[in-house]
Design a protein around this motif. Structure first.
Motif, short mmCIF file in Angstrom:
data_model
loop_
_atom_site.label_atom_id
_atom_site.label_comp_id
_atom_site.label_asym_id
_atom_site.label_seq_id
_atom_site.Cartn_x
_atom_site.Cartn_y
_atom_site.Cartn_z
N ILE A 45 0.87 -1.18 0.00
CA ILE A 45 0.00 0.00 0.00
C ILE A 45 0.91 1.23 0.00
CG2 ILE A 45 -1.74 1.30 1.30
CD1 ILE A 45 -2.60 -1.35 2.55
N SER A 46 0.72 2.11 -0.96
CA SER A 46 1.57 3.30 -1.04
C SER A 46 1.12 4.33 0.00
CB SER A 46 1.50 3.92 -2.43
OG SER A 46 0.20 4.46 -2.66
N GLN A 47 2.00 5.28 0.28
CA GLN A 47 1.64 6.36 1.20
C GLN A 47 0.45 7.13 0.66
OE1 GLN A 47 5.17 8.74 1.86
NE2 GLN A 47 5.89 7.42 3.52
N ALA A 48 0.43 7.34 -0.65
CA ALA A 48 -0.66 8.09 -1.26
C ALA A 48 -1.99 7.35 -1.11
CB ALA A 48 -0.36 8.34 -2.74
N GLU A 49 -1.95 6.03 -1.26
CA GLU A 49 -3.17 5.23 -1.13
C GLU A 49 -3.68 5.24 0.31
OE1 GLU A 49 -2.50 1.84 -4.61
OE2 GLU A 49 -1.58 1.57 -2.64
N ALA A 50 -2.75 5.15 1.25
CA ALA A 50 -3.14 5.19 2.66
C ALA A 50 -3.72 6.55 3.00
CB ALA A 50 -1.93 4.89 3.54
N ALA A 51 -3.08 7.60 2.50
CA ALA A 51 -3.56 8.96 2.78
C ALA A 51 -4.95 9.17 2.22
CB ALA A 51 -2.58 9.97 2.18
N ALA A 52 -5.19 8.71 1.00
CA ALA A 52 -6.50 8.87 0.37
C ALA A 52 -7.58 8.15 1.16
CB ALA A 52 -6.45 8.35 -1.06
N ALA A 53 -7.27 6.95 1.64
CA ALA A 53 -8.25 6.17 2.41
C ALA A 53 -8.56 6.83 3.74
CB ALA A 53 -7.73 4.76 2.64
N LEU A 54 -7.59 7.54 4.29
CA LEU A 54 -7.77 8.18 5.59
C LEU A 54 -8.29 9.62 5.47
CD1 LEU A 54 -4.47 6.95 7.26
CD2 LEU A 54 -6.77 6.25 7.90
N GLY A 55 -8.26 10.15 4.27
CA GLY A 55 -8.72 11.52 4.09
C GLY A 55 -7.72 12.56 4.57
N VAL A 56 -6.43 12.23 4.47
CA VAL A 56 -5.39 13.17 4.88
C VAL A 56 -4.43 13.38 3.71
CG1 VAL A 56 -5.55 12.47 7.30
CG2 VAL A 56 -3.90 11.34 5.80
N ALA A 57 -3.52 14.33 3.86
CA ALA A 57 -2.55 14.60 2.81
C ALA A 57 -1.46 13.54 2.78
CB ALA A 57 -1.92 15.98 3.04
N ASP A 58 -0.86 13.36 1.61
CA ASP A 58 0.24 12.40 1.48
C ASP A 58 1.36 12.73 2.47
OD1 ASP A 58 -1.34 11.68 -0.60
OD2 ASP A 58 0.19 11.86 -2.16
N SER A 59 1.61 14.04 2.64
CA SER A 59 2.69 14.47 3.53
C SER A 59 2.40 14.11 4.98
CB SER A 59 2.89 15.98 3.41
OG SER A 59 1.69 16.68 3.74
N THR A 60 1.14 13.97 5.32
CA THR A 60 0.78 13.61 6.69
C THR A 60 1.23 12.19 7.00
OG1 THR A 60 -1.15 15.07 6.71
CG2 THR A 60 -1.13 13.28 8.31
N VAL A 61 0.93 11.27 6.10
CA VAL A 61 1.36 9.88 6.28
C VAL A 61 2.88 9.79 6.28
CG1 VAL A 61 1.32 7.56 5.30
CG2 VAL A 61 -0.75 8.96 5.27
N ALA A 62 3.51 10.55 5.40
CA ALA A 62 4.98 10.56 5.34
C ALA A 62 5.55 11.06 6.66
CB ALA A 62 5.45 11.44 4.19
N GLY A 63 4.91 12.07 7.22
CA GLY A 63 5.36 12.62 8.50
C GLY A 63 5.25 11.62 9.64
N TRP A 64 4.18 10.81 9.62
CA TRP A 64 4.04 9.77 10.64
C TRP A 64 5.17 8.76 10.56
CZ3 TRP A 64 -1.79 8.59 9.32
CH2 TRP A 64 -2.59 9.66 9.78
N GLU A 65 5.57 8.40 9.35
CA GLU A 65 6.58 7.37 9.17
C GLU A 65 8.00 7.88 9.38
OE1 GLU A 65 6.05 5.31 5.49
OE2 GLU A 65 4.12 4.45 6.07
N THR A 66 8.20 9.18 9.26
CA THR A 66 9.54 9.73 9.47
C THR A 66 9.72 10.26 10.89
OG1 THR A 66 8.81 11.90 8.63
CG2 THR A 66 9.85 10.37 7.05
N GLY A 67 8.64 10.27 11.66
CA GLY A 67 8.74 10.73 13.04
C GLY A 67 8.52 12.21 13.24
N LEU A 68 8.13 12.91 12.20
CA LEU A 68 7.86 14.34 12.33
C LEU A 68 6.57 14.61 13.09
CD1 LEU A 68 8.86 15.60 8.75
CD2 LEU A 68 10.18 15.78 10.88
N ALA A 69 5.68 13.62 13.09
CA ALA A 69 4.41 13.76 13.79
C ALA A 69 3.88 12.37 14.09
CB ALA A 69 3.41 14.54 12.93
N ILE A 70 2.88 12.31 14.96
CA ILE A 70 2.22 11.03 15.23
C ILE A 70 0.73 11.22 14.98
CG2 ILE A 70 3.92 10.26 16.91
CD1 ILE A 70 2.01 11.11 19.11
N PRO A 71 0.06 10.18 14.54
CA PRO A 71 -1.38 10.32 14.25
C PRO A 71 -2.19 10.51 15.52
CG PRO A 71 -0.71 8.04 14.06
CD PRO A 71 0.55 8.83 14.23
#
Length: 301
Positions: free
Chosen positions: A20-46
């Motif tokens: 599952i790509s970051q873009a696909e996960a973001a679309a399913a969650l209704g958030v921006a691609d950068s949001t999912v990327a931020g969760w995985e890089t540690g810049l933010a937590i959901p």
């Protein structure tokens, strides 16, 4: 609150394994691609409210992907159901989320009329909701007092507000009160290994222990209950539906907790009505309290 643990590395690994790509996960969650990327890089937590949906998107169980130690309070139940606090007003038919907000802060209890609808929305029983409410109140009282115990001579630690009722509460009580220090309580895998060794065969998995501990599964086979009792060093009756022995173990853990805090005088065994502790157990507890009280001055010299 017993918050869920978010591991960005695990999330990333599970997402990639599921292709599952970051873009696909973001679309399913209704958030921006950068949001999912931020969760995985540690810049933010959901947000905790996002974790159930995230687990569904990644096709994993909530407890498996985002484990939690301990039992949930009201905030945990709401987050596990995927609701933000402001959304609860519609759930209970009020103009604001004030009733739920106050209960989550432990300031006041929910009115009876709100409980059925809220429990249904959260996917739990009304009893489970009320137990979670008790934990929210206990947490608030502990925070206000600044220590686990109040100065009331009859007070007990917040986590020991009463004898455990469910299997999850019985397991959690022992884990919280029997393993002090840096070593901490055993892991789910260690418990499962011990139970299987006692049984002489594979009778439960690490996930199975987690489900029992968190309340996802409410019953277990007799051989599992016997293994748990042997591992924790308690009577096999402790894990049975009859709560007579559970009350006895509770009193013992209550005493153990207080003795480690130098406050044994606060927990002398008392009768509990017609369903109270047997006279011989009360006598034993009170004698032990007296003995520990006599030792306290020596420890402080």
């Amino acid at each position: 609150m017993s918050a869920r643990h978010f591991d960005r590395g695990r999330m990333r690994g599970v997402r990639r394994a599921a292709e599952i790509s970051q873009a696909e996960a973001a679309a399913a969650l209704g958030v921006a691609d950068s949001t999912v990327a931020g969760w995985e890089t540690g810049l933010a937590i959901p947000d905790a409210e996002k974790l159930p949906a995230l687990a569904r998107v990644l096709k994993r169980g909530l407890d498996d992907l985002f484990p939690r130690t301990g039992l949930p309070d009201l905030t945990d139940l709401r987050c596990d159901a995927g609701y933000y606090q402001y959304e609860t007003a519609e759930l209970i038919g009020t103009k604001s989320a004030g009733p739920v907000a106050g209960a989550e802060r432990g300031e006041r209890r929910l009115k009876d009329k709100y409980v059925p609808d809220l429990a249904a929305a959260y996917g739990v029983s009304t009893e489970e909701l009320r137990r979670a409410e008790d934990r929210s109140i206990a947490k608030a009282q502990e925070t206000q007092s600044g220590e686990p115990e109040s100065q009331d001579a009859d007070a007990v630690p917040a986590a020991l507000a009463g004898p455990p009722g469910t299997l999850a509460e019985k397991i959690t009580l022992i884990l919280e009160r029997s393993y002090p220090g840096q070593q901490g309580p055993p892991t789910d895998a260690e418990i499962a290994g011990a139970v299987n060794a006692h049984a002489g065969s594979q009778v439960i998995s690490e996930e199975g222990v987690r489900e029992l501990r968190t309340g996802a599964v409410e019953t277990a086979a007799p051989v599992v209950l016997e293994g748990l009792a042997a591992f924790f060093g308690v009577s096999s009756m402790y894990f049975q539906p009859d709560d007579a022995v559970a009350r006895q173990v509770y009193e013992g853990l209550r005493l153990l907790s207080a003795s480690r805090k130098g406050a044994v005088g606060r927990v002398k065994g008392r009768g509990m009505g017609a369903q109270g502790l047997p006279a011989n157990v009360m006598e034993f507890v009170n004698d032990l309290v007296t003995e520990l009280e006599e030792r306290e001055p020596e420890a402080n010299e």
